[in-house]
Design a protein around this motif. Structure first.
Motif, mmCIF file in Angstrom:
data_model
loop_
_atom_site.group_PDB
_atom_site.id
_atom_site.type_symbol
_atom_site.label_atom_id
_atom_site.label_comp_id
_atom_site.label_asym_id
_atom_site.label_seq_id
_atom_site.Cartn_x
_atom_site.Cartn_y
_atom_site.Cartn_z
ATOM 1 N N LEU A 105 70.181 8.078 60.730
ATOM 2 C CA LEU A 105 69.617 6.752 60.491
ATOM 3 C C LEU A 105 69.647 6.516 58.983
ATOM 4 O O LEU A 105 69.133 7.327 58.211
ATOM 5 C CB LEU A 105 68.180 6.686 61.009
ATOM 6 C CG LEU A 105 67.449 5.357 60.820
ATOM 7 C CD1 LEU A 105 68.084 4.265 61.687
ATOM 8 C CD2 LEU A 105 65.973 5.504 61.170
ATOM 9 N N TYR A 106 70.262 5.424 58.581
ATOM 10 C CA TYR A 106 70.346 5.098 57.160
ATOM 11 C C TYR A 106 69.376 3.958 56.869
ATOM 12 O O TYR A 106 69.492 2.873 57.432
ATOM 13 C CB TYR A 106 71.779 4.746 56.762
ATOM 14 C CG TYR A 106 72.650 5.983 56.757
ATOM 15 C CD1 TYR A 106 73.240 6.434 57.941
ATOM 16 C CD2 TYR A 106 72.826 6.738 55.604
ATOM 17 C CE1 TYR A 106 74.002 7.599 57.964
ATOM 18 C CE2 TYR A 106 73.582 7.896 55.614
ATOM 19 C CZ TYR A 106 74.161 8.326 56.800
ATOM 20 O OH TYR A 106 74.895 9.483 56.814
ATOM 21 N N LEU A 107 68.440 4.258 55.993
ATOM 22 C CA LEU A 107 67.384 3.309 55.671
ATOM 23 C C LEU A 107 67.571 2.759 54.265
ATOM 24 O O LEU A 107 67.860 3.496 53.330
ATOM 25 C CB LEU A 107 66.013 3.985 55.753
ATOM 26 C CG LEU A 107 65.531 4.372 57.141
ATOM 27 C CD1 LEU A 107 64.339 5.314 57.038
ATOM 28 C CD2 LEU A 107 65.153 3.161 57.948
ATOM 29 N N CYS A 108 67.367 1.476 54.158
ATOM 30 C CA CYS A 108 67.371 0.805 52.866
ATOM 31 C C CYS A 108 65.920 0.480 52.514
ATOM 32 O O CYS A 108 65.103 0.198 53.405
ATOM 33 C CB CYS A 108 68.199 -0.475 52.955
ATOM 34 S SG CYS A 108 68.156 -1.508 51.478
ATOM 35 N N ALA A 109 65.588 0.526 51.246
ATOM 36 C CA ALA A 109 64.244 0.187 50.799
ATOM 37 C C ALA A 109 64.328 -0.551 49.476
ATOM 38 O O ALA A 109 65.333 -0.470 48.762
ATOM 39 C CB ALA A 109 63.385 1.439 50.658
ATOM 40 N N SER A 110 63.250 -1.255 49.162
ATOM 41 C CA SER A 110 63.188 -1.930 47.871
ATOM 42 C C SER A 110 61.783 -1.762 47.305
ATOM 43 O O SER A 110 60.827 -1.491 48.039
ATOM 44 C CB SER A 110 63.541 -3.413 48.003
ATOM 45 O OG SER A 110 62.530 -4.114 48.706
ATOM 46 N N SER A 111 61.677 -1.924 45.982
ATOM 47 C CA SER A 111 60.369 -1.848 45.333
ATOM 48 C C SER A 111 60.376 -2.712 44.085
ATOM 49 O O SER A 111 61.447 -3.063 43.561
ATOM 50 C CB SER A 111 60.010 -0.408 44.976
ATOM 51 O OG SER A 111 60.864 0.096 43.958
ATOM 52 N N GLN A 112 59.194 -3.039 43.622
ATOM 53 C CA GLN A 112 59.068 -3.836 42.406
ATOM 54 C C GLN A 112 59.208 -2.887 41.229
ATOM 55 O O GLN A 112 58.276 -2.169 40.891
ATOM 56 C CB GLN A 112 57.727 -4.548 42.369
ATOM 57 C CG GLN A 112 57.559 -5.467 41.172
ATOM 58 C CD GLN A 112 58.667 -6.500 41.092
ATOM 59 O OE1 GLN A 112 59.003 -7.164 42.060
ATOM 60 N NE2 GLN A 112 59.257 -6.626 39.920
ATOM 61 N N GLY A 113 60.386 -2.858 40.633
ATOM 62 C CA GLY A 113 60.602 -1.942 39.533
ATOM 63 C C GLY A 113 60.736 -0.515 39.999
ATOM 64 O O GLY A 113 60.740 -0.225 41.198
ATOM 65 N N ARG A 114 60.821 0.390 39.073
ATOM 66 C CA ARG A 114 61.009 1.803 39.404
ATOM 67 C C ARG A 114 59.690 2.482 39.712
ATOM 68 O O ARG A 114 59.656 3.584 40.215
ATOM 69 C CB ARG A 114 61.682 2.509 38.237
ATOM 70 C CG ARG A 114 63.127 2.128 38.056
ATOM 71 C CD ARG A 114 63.991 2.681 39.173
ATOM 72 N NE ARG A 114 63.828 4.108 39.322
ATOM 73 C CZ ARG A 114 64.402 5.001 38.547
ATOM 74 N NH1 ARG A 114 65.172 4.636 37.540
ATOM 75 N NH2 ARG A 114 64.201 6.287 38.760
#
Lengths: 114, 114
Positions: free
Chosen positions: A88-97
């Motif tokens: 399963l390949y998951l993408c994620a995002s966040s506000q800045g590092r």
């Protein structure tokens, strides 16, 4: 929808095929990530992009090629994969590092290599 | 390097009862964050609760609370009044270091029985 959309949801490909996974976020986040989730193993970080620039490649084989044309889109191009790449390949995002507020994840692409 | 250990691969609980999931971690960081994420069969990785390491007060989110023992490097999750929708894989996650990379435990599969 959670704000991070991944397509396709399922993908079956042969070892000689070329395919791409797509991730899209409209949360205004600056950092995007690819993770691999295999059975019985912790999530593995693959790539990190911050403001469209790749800031981390976690020793991922070259048969995985990421692309980040802008802060909202992230691709993972696949070619000549091996059966052990099925996961399963998951993408994620966040506000800045800064991970202080955690990441927002997509629902993943279930990849099967035959 | 950070490590996160979840010693309970699987747990079950009766609906409406309380269950506690264990997590220990190792870190060299002074500033870090800890999270619990849940991943139901839909595969969506959902943030359940967040704890800032510099705060002594345990985080609480409705039926979910943590017992954060910084000296012991322990971070357990308590789910009160368990509901069928709580059935999921639960991951304990550490975020810290210069790039606040997420480090996941292997997960605990929680099943809530009617």
């Amino acid at each position: 929808e959670t704000g991070v959309t991944q397509t396709p949801r399922h993908l079956v490909m042969g070892m000689t095929n070329k395919k791409s996974l797509k991730c899209e976020q409209h949360l205004g986040h600056n950092a995007m990530y690819w993770y691999k989730q295999s059975a019985k193993k912790p999530l593995e970080l693959m790539f990190v992009y911050n403001f469209k620039e790749q800031t981390e490649n976690n020793s991922v084989p070259s048969r995985f090629s990421p692309e980040c044309p802008n802060s909202s889109h992230l691709f993972l191009h696949l070619h000549t994969l091996q059966p052990e790449d099925s996961a399963l390949y998951l993408c994620a995002s966040s506000q800045g590092r800064e991970g202080g507020y955690g990441y927002t994840f997509g629902s993943g692409t279930r990849l099967t290599v035959v | 390097a950070q490590t996160v250990t979840q010693s309970q691969p699987e747990m079950s609980v009766q609906e409406a009862e309380t269950v506690t999931l264990s997590c220990t971690y190792d870190t060299s960081e002074n500033n870090y964050y800890l999270f619990w994420y849940k991943q139901p069969p839909s595969r969506q990785m959902i943030l359940v609760i967040r704890q800032e390491a510099y705060k002594q007060q345990n985080a609480t989110e409705n039926r979910f609370s943590v017992n954060f023992q910084k000296a012991a490097k322990s971070f357990s999750l308590k789910i009160s009044d368990s509901q069928l929708g709580d059935t999921a894989m639960y991951f304990c996650v550490h975020s810290g270091g210069s790039n606040y990379k997420l480090t996941f435990g292997k997960g605990t599969l929680l099943t809530v029985n009617p």
